[in-house]
Enzyme design. Structure first.
Site, PDB file in Angstrom:
ATOM      1  N   GLU A 136       3.888  -3.861  24.884  1.00  0.00           N
ATOM      2  CA  GLU A 136       3.117  -4.128  22.794  1.00  0.00           C
ATOM      3  C   GLU A 136       2.391  -4.537  22.874  1.00  0.00           C
ATOM      4  O   GLU A 136       1.827  -4.556  21.981  1.00  0.00           O
ATOM      5  CB  GLU A 136       3.962  -5.602  22.265  1.00  0.00           C
ATOM      6  CG  GLU A 136       6.330  -4.753  22.492  1.00  0.00           C
ATOM      7  CD  GLU A 136       7.340  -5.670  22.666  1.00  0.00           C
ATOM      8  OE1 GLU A 136       7.562  -5.944  21.761  1.00  0.00           O
ATOM      9  OE2 GLU A 136       7.670  -6.613  22.921  1.00  0.00           O
ATOM     10  N   ARG A 142       9.791 -14.492  15.784  1.00  0.00           N
ATOM     11  CA  ARG A 142       8.241 -14.048  16.972  1.00  0.00           C
ATOM     12  C   ARG A 142       7.291 -13.725  15.845  1.00  0.00           C
ATOM     13  O   ARG A 142       6.317 -13.997  16.248  1.00  0.00           O
ATOM     14  CB  ARG A 142       8.474 -12.192  17.328  1.00  0.00           C
ATOM     15  CG  ARG A 142       7.600 -11.704  18.460  1.00  0.00           C
ATOM     16  CD  ARG A 142       7.876 -10.733  19.032  1.00  0.00           C
ATOM     17  NE  ARG A 142       8.388 -11.100  20.260  1.00  0.00           N
ATOM     18  CZ  ARG A 142       8.265 -11.720  21.640  1.00  0.00           C
ATOM     19  NH1 ARG A 142       6.746 -12.185  21.256  1.00  0.00           N
ATOM     20  NH2 ARG A 142       8.938 -11.902  22.831  1.00  0.00           N
TER      21      ARG A 142
END
Lengths: 772, 471
Positions: free
Chosen positions: A711, A310
């Site tokens: 997030e 990520r």
């Protein structure tokens, strides 16, 4: 929409403010005869256990037993991916690792007993930093690659530079520490109350440790007092200890970590080291980057691999990288196993590219916001891994709207005036964007499921695969079910998450839980309405397609019946009043070998403007104002989403400014408690804090047009770091400003000193000559 | 041990009902006691008074009436609760109707995970009922509560939305005085807790039982207990000794009893120097200040305590009592080594006395990672007086965090005496400081930073004096 999209308080707000909302450890008094667990902690950072003698502990009054590897009937390993997480290690891999667990009638007895377990160690050399791990080539993973174009373009760029950025980790500091209670249930299985984001994985690990099939294990999570990723996999071990203790003793066992234990034992956000070189055109356009990201994974693999991926996926943030050569490693060190934490690698990748952009801007003498803007993705662009950037135009839209609403240009001028008039205090201003990919990058996790039960009185229970950690997931599920069935919120009760209601669930993570479970809840409700509609049609004497659900009624054009009446009628007509719902995210895939694919269903966008003031005497600073514009699609729950934006932002501010993890030269965590590790308090909240949602941002394919918001806002805090850099630059003469992250007052202080020295050198006759 | 004194059960009022305890250990915290009784609204978030998730309120005297004071129940040993009147979050909603503090928190979106929420509610409740408060609630009153989820904005809004305390039993209670604190003699599991009421009685206990450990607010000692497993055979509480609870302001001095809490000092001191006003909000947090005492802070003799640097700069004098009678010493001579003071075994710190009038110009500076409720990397108290010709007649530069003890940088003070306070004398003082200070590197900061920032604070002191003079 009557319920969805409305601002409603958190589903448990009343329980929160009265103290009636229960958390795992609040249940202790409900278990007479419960045993309390305390770990035997290794005093070494790396060592072999040569002997472990539990007998002396048994002499301590109140000690019931000591759990060791010999008690494990199954497999004594909690590693979710690799088998690299022994529950009772023979090789100690970090300071204060638990090597055995003492069970006592009281916590005090267990603690005193643990001190009496005799353990001999053979100390071994330890790797404590990323640099040491690199030198020793100690990696869990890597190198992995992600690339596009030809990064040798850098060599012919007008501006070339290289550098290094050390990025600190972050302690989750969920207010509720790790907690589990396990007992043998009435039919011989094991039941576990666990504070976990992933009950299914707790079930899997407990079954593995006990050597039983998963159907023997039931895991429930009532709610969590915060998690932020820290309870995605790391709850497993503590639930396993509780379950093993219950299995061995036939008594309920409680494992609850004190704050000090939690900080010593559990993993944190990964520290990263970024090494980069970059090439820019004179107008500030990126021509190429080479970035190597080294994450400090700690002692075992945990989730470090997808965290690294990520980070690599987000090393572009919102910018088009025509040529990029990205390399990643997960370093193996003798520290806690670093784990998921809100953003999951994304923040570290984004921080790196923002560092590069700001340096480029200052080297080129261009405003950083201009350099950022010039590099935005535009419609039709693809990422460095080949995914089309859906709705890329929103980046520019948000940027311009936010600059306007925050008075950015005007404040630039005001700040310049302030700085001219103040020798020892300088203000800084910055705007930064966020583009964050939504979906688990491991494609198979992208599924959600739900169970909806309607009772004959029309009341509804909803179970779904997600857990509630404060993010408001249950609130959204309640709104979605109530909206779909046309009921009031109170008619829908969200049940605690249990593995015997919805099996084989994914972790509540990746910001995707409302999307996945919400779609599953909607699916179940839709099925139920399809079954109820004919019943209602017969009651109303209308066609089935005319039936509508709303206002606690089932209606057609000429009349209505109460929902409960339809339910009762359906029961009598032998129509099943419960349904399972299911959803899997379409269209996503990724091939690690080629580094190409479409790992994300969509992107969440946002931007923030922050203004700070730095005290040059101390390096101390204040956050004066923050303006945020976030793309949350059509929010299902605006109060919840605003809370995620504000809370995520402040948590990010903590990560980038005051939250500093310090390990000493022996590998001991020096910031090991609330008095040494400081998270944001009132003093970090900006005086002016304005949050808006992007309007007209319906997400096609999202539940009710909404978008993930858990997030992405954390990374809006990069604006604060960049504003600090801007303020430090104002002490100097326009040169490059760098400091490691977090930007503690000490780092800011010395950065100011360097800037002042640079200015003074230039101002002196010799310095001026040198520049010419 | 003073075995002759008769031991009695602990008695206090909990949520309006009397409680009597005979068998809990003397170091059981109020928090653990509450949770064991099923009152699980108060949570343990840190067990060291940093997070506020365990906040409850005590009824404390306030003028002729009383006030609700938010305190950390993790830092109260159960015997310290004796005689007190205590309310937990479970008591607030009557017949299912939320109090205003609860309503405001829920309506504003002030809870997410909810774990910290009962603590916030209790702090906000105490603030709403604070006697004499006007206008909206002061969000600073919630400075001892940490939230990891919300980012505080909605909680701030909840506080600002609350006006005057509504009429009703909660307000009526405050018209009456707080329960008087009486002596306590409690024993359990072989350990004893004593609460004497006079200095003489306390000295007698110390003489008879050299192992006895004194406890004032408990905000430090309870941390040793909770986090480090320290256990004591005898605790002697100073909370009910009248002399130690005195605050006396005269022409010549302000005398603060060793067991006066920090918030009480703030409430009672009519015209403190500017440096005191800067100091108080930086010193611990509201619930800690409701219990922590100046005597306790000084007697820990911590090199990073915030009390000593300011008080040294103000030329404070320490008073104590013991077998050798009453003794005093300037605070600058009080700290004799790492965590050691001039007190001998069996002596009792009684008061700190600050001479009046105070200095012409004084400042308190605290350098830490977090602006409030953090432990100092460096703390500094500075004060200065000038003669009629504008020359420095008296300079006080006192520091914490730069050596094994809090210290006055006398070399730097002497270097500027008789001079004008300008950039060149600042440089001279800074050079002297480099020779005096012996900072270390730790997780709060490097030695290099500590020295550099201590020197820089001298310049800041000069700058602020200059700015004030210009204004």
């Amino acid at each position: 929409m009557n319920v969805a999209g409305k601002s409603v308080p958190h589903e448990s707000a009343r329980g929160h403010v009265t103290g009636e909302a229960l958390y795992t450890d609040d249940l202790v008094t409900r278990f007479p005869g419960i045993l309390h667990a305390w770990p035997v902690l290794a005093p070494h950072t790396h060592a072999m256990v040569t002997r472990l003698d539990a007998a002396p502990a048994l002499e301590e009054p109140g000690v019931f037993t000591v759990l060791t590897a010999a008690d494990v009937p199954g497999e004594g390993d909690c590693g979710p991916n690799r088998r690299d997480e022994p529950l009772f290690p023979k090789e100690v891999m970090f300071h204060q690792q638990a090597v055995a667990w003492v069970l006592g009638e009281t916590l005090e007895a267990a603690r005193l007993g643990a001190a009496r377990v005799r353990v001999d160690y053979e100390p071994l050399p330890a790797l404590l930093t990323i640099e040491e791990a690199i030198a020793a080539e100690s990696y869990h993973v890597g190198p992995v690659h992600l690339a596009r174009g030809d990064a040798s373009a850098i060599e012919s760029s007008a501006l070339r530079f290289e550098g290094e950025l050390a990025i600190g980790g972050q302690e989750h500091f969920y207010l509720e520490t790790m907690a589990s209670i396990a007992w043998l249930d009435e039919s011989g299985g094991v039941a576990i109350e666990s504070s976990t984001q992933h009950p299914t994985e707790v079930q899997e690990i407990v079954a593995r440790v006990l050597g039983v099939a998963r159907h023997q294990v039931m895991v429930e999570c009532l709610r969590m007092g915060g998690a932020f990723g820290g309870k995605e996999v790391q709850s497993n071990a503590y639930a396993a200890v509780a379950a093993l203790g219950a299995w061995k003793t036939r008594r309920p066992v409680r494992v609850r970590l004190t704050r000090a234990l939690d900080m010593a034992l559990t993993g944190k956000r990964h520290p990263f080291l970024a090494r980069y070189s970059a090439g820019f055109a004179a107008d500030g356009r990126i021509e190429g980057v080479r970035i190597a990201l080294y994450s400090d994974g700690g002692w075992n693999l945990d989730l470090s691999e997808p965290v690294l991926w990520r980070a690599l996926f987000h090393a572009d943030n919102a910018y088009y990288l025509p040529a990029a050569e990205l390399t990643g490693y997960v370093c193996r060190t003798h520290k806690t196993s670093q784990t998921a934490f809100r953003g999951f690698g994304g923040p570290q990748g984004m921080l790196t590219i923002e560092e590069i952009l700001d340096q480029a801007a200052r080297r080129l003498g261009l405003p950083p916001e201009l350099v950022r803007e010039r590099n935005f993705y535009r419609g039709g662009d693809t990422t460095h891994y080949g995914q089309i950037v859906k709705d890329a135009g929103r980046i520019e839209t948000i940027w311009q709207q936010l600059k306007q609403s925050s008075g950015f240009d005007q404040r630039r001028a005001e700040i310049q005036r302030f700085n001219t008039g103040h020798a020892h205090h300088k203000r800084g201003l910055a705007i930064t964007p966020v583009k964050f990919g939504i979906s688990f990058t491991a494609t198979f996790f992208n599924q959600g499921a739900a169970l909806v039960l309607i009772y004959r009185d029309g009341s509804v229970q909803v179970s779904h695969g997600g857990t509630e950690m404060g993010q408001g997931l249950h609130t959204k599920m309640q709104q979605i079910a109530a909206e779909s069935l046309g009921l009031a919120l109170e008619a829908v009760r969200i049940m605690p998450t249990r593995t015997d209601k919805v099996p084989n669930t994914s972790a509540t993570a990746a910001s995707a839980s409302a999307d996945l479970n919400g779609a599953a809840v909607l699916d179940a409700c839709t099925q139920l309405k399809e079954r109820l509609a004919p019943v209602a049609a017969s009651l109303l004497e209308c066609a089935v397609h005319e039936v509508r659900f709303g206002g606690e009624l089932v209606c057609c054009d000429h009349g209505s019946v109460p929902f409960r009446q339809v339910c009762e009628a359906a029961y009598r007509q032998r129509v099943a009043l419960f349904a399972q719902g299911y959803y899997r995210t379409p269209e996503i895939y990724f091939d690690q070998q080629t580094g190409r694919g479409q790992p994300f269903y969509y992107f969440a966008y946002g931007a923030a403007v922050s203004e700070v003031e730095v005290d040059g005497f101390t390096g101390g600073y204040r956050l004066l104002r923050t303006d945020i514009l976030q793309d949350a699609g059509d929010s299902v729950s605006p109060v919840v989403d605003r809370g995620q934006i504000e809370g995520g932002f402040i948590q990010g501010v903590g990560w980038l400014t005051l939250e500093e993890l310090v390990w000493d030269a022996q590998g001991r965590l020096a910031t090991s408690g609330a008095s040494t590790y400081k998270l944001p308090s009132w003093s970090e909240v900006p005086d002016v804090f304005q949050v808006s949602f992007l309007e007209g941002a319906t997400e096609r394919g999202g539940i009710f047009g909404s978008k993930a918001v858990g997030e992405p806002p954390l990374m809006l805090a990069i604006s604060v770091r960049e504003a600090l850099r801007d303020a430090v630059a104002a002490f100097g003469a326009g040169g490059v400003v760098t400091f490691a992250s977090p930007a503690t007052p000490e780092r800011v202080f010395f950065a100011v000193r360097r800037a002042v020295a640079e200015r003074e050198a230039l101002a002196s006759p010799a310095g001026g000559a040198a520049r010419r | 041990m003073n075995a002759s004194a008769a031991c009695t059960p602990l008695r206090f009022l909990l949520n309006g009902r009397p409680v009597s305890i005979e068998s809990s250990s003397i170091q059981t915290t109020l928090l653990d006691f509450l949770r064991d009784r099923g009152l699980t609204g108060a949570k343990e978030g840190c067990a060291e008074g940093e997070c506020g998730a365990c906040t409850v309120v005590l009824v404390a005297g306030d003028g002729s009436g009383s006030a609700y004071r938010a305190v950390n129940s993790c830092l109260l040993f159960l015997p310290m609760a004796a005689g007190h009147e205590i309310y937990t979050v479970e008591s607030l909603a009557a017949q299912g109707k939320l109090t205003e503090a609860q309503q405001a928190m829920a309506a504003a979106g002030g809870s997410q995970c909810g774990y910290c929420t009962p603590g916030f509610v209790m702090s906000l409740f105490a603030e709403q009922y604070r006697p004499g408060r006007l206008g909206p609630c002061d969000p600073e009153a919630l400075g001892g509560n940490l939230c990891r989820c919300t980012g505080y904005r909605p909680i701030r809004d909840a506080a600002l939305a609350l006006g005057a305390a509504p009429e009703g039993p909660w307000r009526d209670r405050l018209a009456k005085p707080a329960p008087p604190l009486e002596s306590v003699e409690y024993e359990s599991e072989g350990a004893r807790f004593t609460r004497p009421t006079t200095v003489a009685e306390c000295l007698g206990i110390l003489a008879a039982d050299p192992q006895a450990r004194l406890i004032a607010g408990g905000t430090d000692l309870a941390v040793e207990s909770n986090l480090h497993g320290r256990r004591w055979g005898r605790l002697v509480s100073l909370e009910a000794i009248a002399e130690l609870r005195e605050f006396r302001e005269t022409e010549d001095s302000v005398r603060i009893g060793a067991a006066v809490t920090l918030n009480e000092i703030a409430a009672r001191w009519n015209a403190p120097p500017e440096s005191f006003r800067q100091w108080l909000p930086l010193f611990a947090s509201p619930p800690l200040r409701n219990r922590a005492t100046l005597g306790g802070n000084l007697m820990t003799a911590s090199p990073i305590g915030d009390g000593a640097p300011l008080l040294m700069a103000l030329d404070a004098v320490a008073h104590w009592a013991g077998a050798r009678g009453r003794r005093t010493a300037p605070l600058a001579e009080f700290f004799t080594g790492y965590r050691r003071t001039a007190l001998e075994a069996g002596e009792l710190f009684t008061a700190i006395e600050i001479p009046r009038p105070g200095p012409a110009f004084s400042r308190f500076y605290k350098v830490a990672k977090r602006r409030v409720d953090d432990i100092s990397t460096v703390a500094a108290g500075m004060a200065m007086d000038w003669d009629s010709a504008g020359r420095i007649a008296r300079a006080r530069f006192a520091f914490g965090g730069v050596a094994a003890v809090p210290l006055r940088a006398t070399a730097a003070e002497e270097a500027v005496l008789g001079e004008r306070w300008n950039e060149s004398t600042v440089r001279r003082a800074q050079a002297a400081l480099a020779r005096t200070l012996e900072p270390i590197s730790d997780h709060r900061g490097s030695a290099e930073y500590r020295l550099a920032v201590a020197q820089s604070l001298l310049e800041k002191f000069w700058w602020e004096r200059r700015e004030e003079a210009a204004a």
